[in-house]
Design a protein around this motif. Sequence first.
Motif, short mmCIF file in Angstrom:
data_model
loop_
_atom_site.label_atom_id
_atom_site.label_comp_id
_atom_site.label_asym_id
_atom_site.label_seq_id
_atom_site.Cartn_x
_atom_site.Cartn_y
_atom_site.Cartn_z
N GLY A 170 0.82 -1.34 0.72
CA GLY A 170 -0.25 -0.25 -0.29
C GLY A 170 1.15 1.33 0.81
N ILE A 171 0.38 2.63 0.16
CA ILE A 171 1.39 3.43 0.10
C ILE A 171 2.18 3.90 1.59
N LEU A 189 16.51 5.50 -0.80
CA LEU A 189 17.61 6.76 -0.27
C LEU A 189 18.19 6.02 0.34
N ARG A 190 18.48 5.75 1.06
CA ARG A 190 19.38 5.71 2.11
C ARG A 190 20.41 4.39 2.36
N GLY A 191 20.13 3.81 0.74
CA GLY A 191 21.15 2.68 0.11
C GLY A 191 21.05 1.58 1.15
N LEU A 192 20.25 1.15 1.67
CA LEU A 192 19.48 -0.21 1.85
C LEU A 192 19.27 -1.28 0.94
N LYS A 193 19.54 -2.82 0.12
CA LYS A 193 18.55 -3.69 0.23
C LYS A 193 17.74 -4.04 0.08
N THR A 194 16.75 -4.04 -0.22
CA THR A 194 15.57 -3.91 0.23
C THR A 194 14.43 -4.85 -0.90
N CYS A 195 13.48 -5.41 -0.20
CA CYS A 195 12.80 -5.66 -1.29
C CYS A 195 10.91 -5.57 -0.28
N LEU A 196 10.30 -5.29 -1.16
CA LEU A 196 8.69 -6.03 -0.47
C LEU A 196 7.88 -6.78 -0.56
N LEU A 197 6.88 -7.66 -0.53
CA LEU A 197 6.11 -8.19 -0.31
C LEU A 197 4.58 -7.66 -0.74
N GLU A 198 3.89 -8.20 -1.64
CA GLU A 198 2.03 -7.34 -2.03
C GLU A 198 1.76 -8.85 -1.55
N LYS A 199 0.31 -8.98 -0.85
CA LYS A 199 -0.17 -10.08 -1.70
C LYS A 199 -0.95 -9.83 -2.58
N SER A 200 -1.54 -9.46 -3.38
CA SER A 200 -2.03 -9.02 -4.00
C SER A 200 -1.59 -7.87 -5.12
N GLU A 201 -2.43 -7.12 -6.14
CA GLU A 201 -1.74 -5.87 -6.18
C GLU A 201 -1.66 -4.44 -5.60
N ILE A 202 -0.11 -4.57 -6.41
CA ILE A 202 0.77 -3.38 -5.25
C ILE A 202 -1.08 -1.65 -4.96
N ALA A 203 -0.73 -1.52 -4.18
CA ALA A 203 -1.98 -0.18 -3.66
C ALA A 203 -3.15 -0.81 -4.71
N SER A 204 -3.61 -2.03 -4.20
CA SER A 204 -5.16 -2.37 -4.62
C SER A 204 -6.16 -1.90 -3.12
N THR A 233 16.68 -11.65 5.57
CA THR A 233 17.07 -9.93 6.09
C THR A 233 17.12 -10.11 7.45
N LYS A 234 18.26 -8.55 7.14
CA LYS A 234 18.37 -7.99 8.88
C LYS A 234 17.25 -6.88 9.14
N MET A 235 16.58 -6.64 8.22
CA MET A 235 15.33 -6.53 8.61
C MET A 235 14.18 -5.99 8.46
N VAL A 236 12.83 -5.92 9.01
CA VAL A 236 11.36 -5.71 8.59
C VAL A 236 10.45 -4.91 9.38
N VAL A 237 9.77 -5.18 8.27
CA VAL A 237 8.81 -3.59 8.08
C VAL A 237 7.37 -4.22 7.57
N ASN A 238 6.37 -4.69 8.90
CA ASN A 238 5.06 -5.27 8.53
C ASN A 238 4.37 -4.12 8.41
N ALA A 239 3.66 -3.51 7.17
CA ALA A 239 3.17 -2.21 6.80
C ALA A 239 2.06 -3.11 6.03
N ALA A 240 1.02 -4.42 6.23
CA ALA A 240 0.25 -4.93 5.56
C ALA A 240 -0.94 -4.36 6.19
N GLY A 241 -1.24 -3.33 6.58
CA GLY A 241 -2.63 -2.38 7.01
C GLY A 241 -3.24 -3.67 7.71
N ALA A 242 -4.56 -3.14 7.44
CA ALA A 242 -5.45 -4.59 7.92
C ALA A 242 -4.77 -5.94 8.40
N ALA A 243 -3.82 -5.99 7.79
CA ALA A 243 -3.86 -8.18 7.79
C ALA A 243 -2.16 -7.80 8.78
#
Length: 364
Positions: free
Chosen positions: A11-12, A23-38, A204-214
Amino acid sequence: MSYDLCVIGGGISGLGIAKEAQLRGLKTCLLEKSEIASSTSDNSLRIIHGGFRYLQSADILKVIESMKEQESLLKQFPDFIVPLPCLMPLNASGLKSKVPVSAALTFYDVLKFLFRAKLKRGKVLTKEQLPEISYFSQLKNSSFLQWYDALLLEPKNFSVFLAQKLSESGVDLFSKTACLGISRKSLGYEIACNGGVGDFLLSTKMVVNAAGAAITTIPLEGIKVERPQIKWLRAFNLVMKKQISSTYAIGIESSSGRLFFAVPRGAYTAIGTEYLPMTDNSPEVKSEEVEVFLDDFNSSLPGYDCSSSDIEKIEIGILPANSAGTLFSKKKLLVDGKYCEVVSTKYTTFQSQARSVLDTLLSK
Ligand SMILES: Cc1cc2nc3c(=O)[nH]c(=O)nc-3n(C[C@H](O)[C@H](O)[C@H](O)COP(=O)(O)OP(=O)(O)OC[C@H]3O[C@@H](n4cnc5c(N)ncnc54)[C@H](O)[C@@H]3O)c2cc1C
């Protein structure tokens, strides 16, 4: 596959955090279970708030954050986010009457000057000075507030644009890929995923859980966060086939005290936002709930008279509230080690939210 940061949820919030991490130079991945920002992010009323309305609750820090974020988004993304002129009828007395509102405008102008925000100044207009909005002619109010906010033109296009930029800059985006669980390991975290290639693991060294209501549904192993009690609310806007104004957004209060915003969507109007408790864990909105909302709106704007047959679309999302059912007024970051959960309440502040998340994780 191994990363510095894995972001869960496209999501956003997730997109903003992945952008800031890159931007801070971290090797990053993003997982989205559906379509991006749906999900919720595709159903916002699209107002990028400048914070004027938060003066009512005297939350000056929130006013300043919104004002700065609005200004920065207008500058960075002029093809997607544009100034939005707004009008609101003022009451004869009380906080929403001419004198207190004029004082608030002056104070807001001082903040704008201090923080170099450039959107046009608001002012109080008489009925004679109003721009032509036929539905306003029947209102008995004698003064009106005119102010400027900002509008996100198309959330979907904006998210696709952000996702493309992320891919181009080396962030690995996995859409249609769900996070099944997160486990703490001695040197970081292991993420169990399910996507196009079946089940797989990431480290991964760090995790952000931004899964909204999930966020609370993702199983955690070896991670403990002190979550506040969150009551999830259904929130919806109605997109009506009837235009109120092609240019102006309207803020208007009904006799029951509910504040509506009616935002231009081309030949249509999006009216929001209603917040209701979840029923049976489903965000679905019932026809009776829509009727109540429409009746209340009709009573606030005589002559508009919309009915359910005028509805083009219902936009529904899920938002966090406290145990009393009051919408969280601020984002919450819940952290354990290098794991962070984001409970977001606004689209407007997705970039400042992303900076807070990265500052928090990198300071540990
Ligand atoms: C009706 C309505 C009107 C609004 N109006 C405004 C407004 O005018 N202005 C404003 O600033 N804000 C507004 N908001 C608030 C704003 O839209 C939200 O705060 C914001 O979109 C939340 O974004 P998010 O990324 O945190 O959550 P979401 O958009 O819900 O994203 C979470 C993502 O995580 C994904 N996900 C879930 N589980 C998993 C998993 N296991 N693995 C991988 N991915 C997963 C979901 O598919 C989803 O895409 C409004 C909200 C609503 C509902």
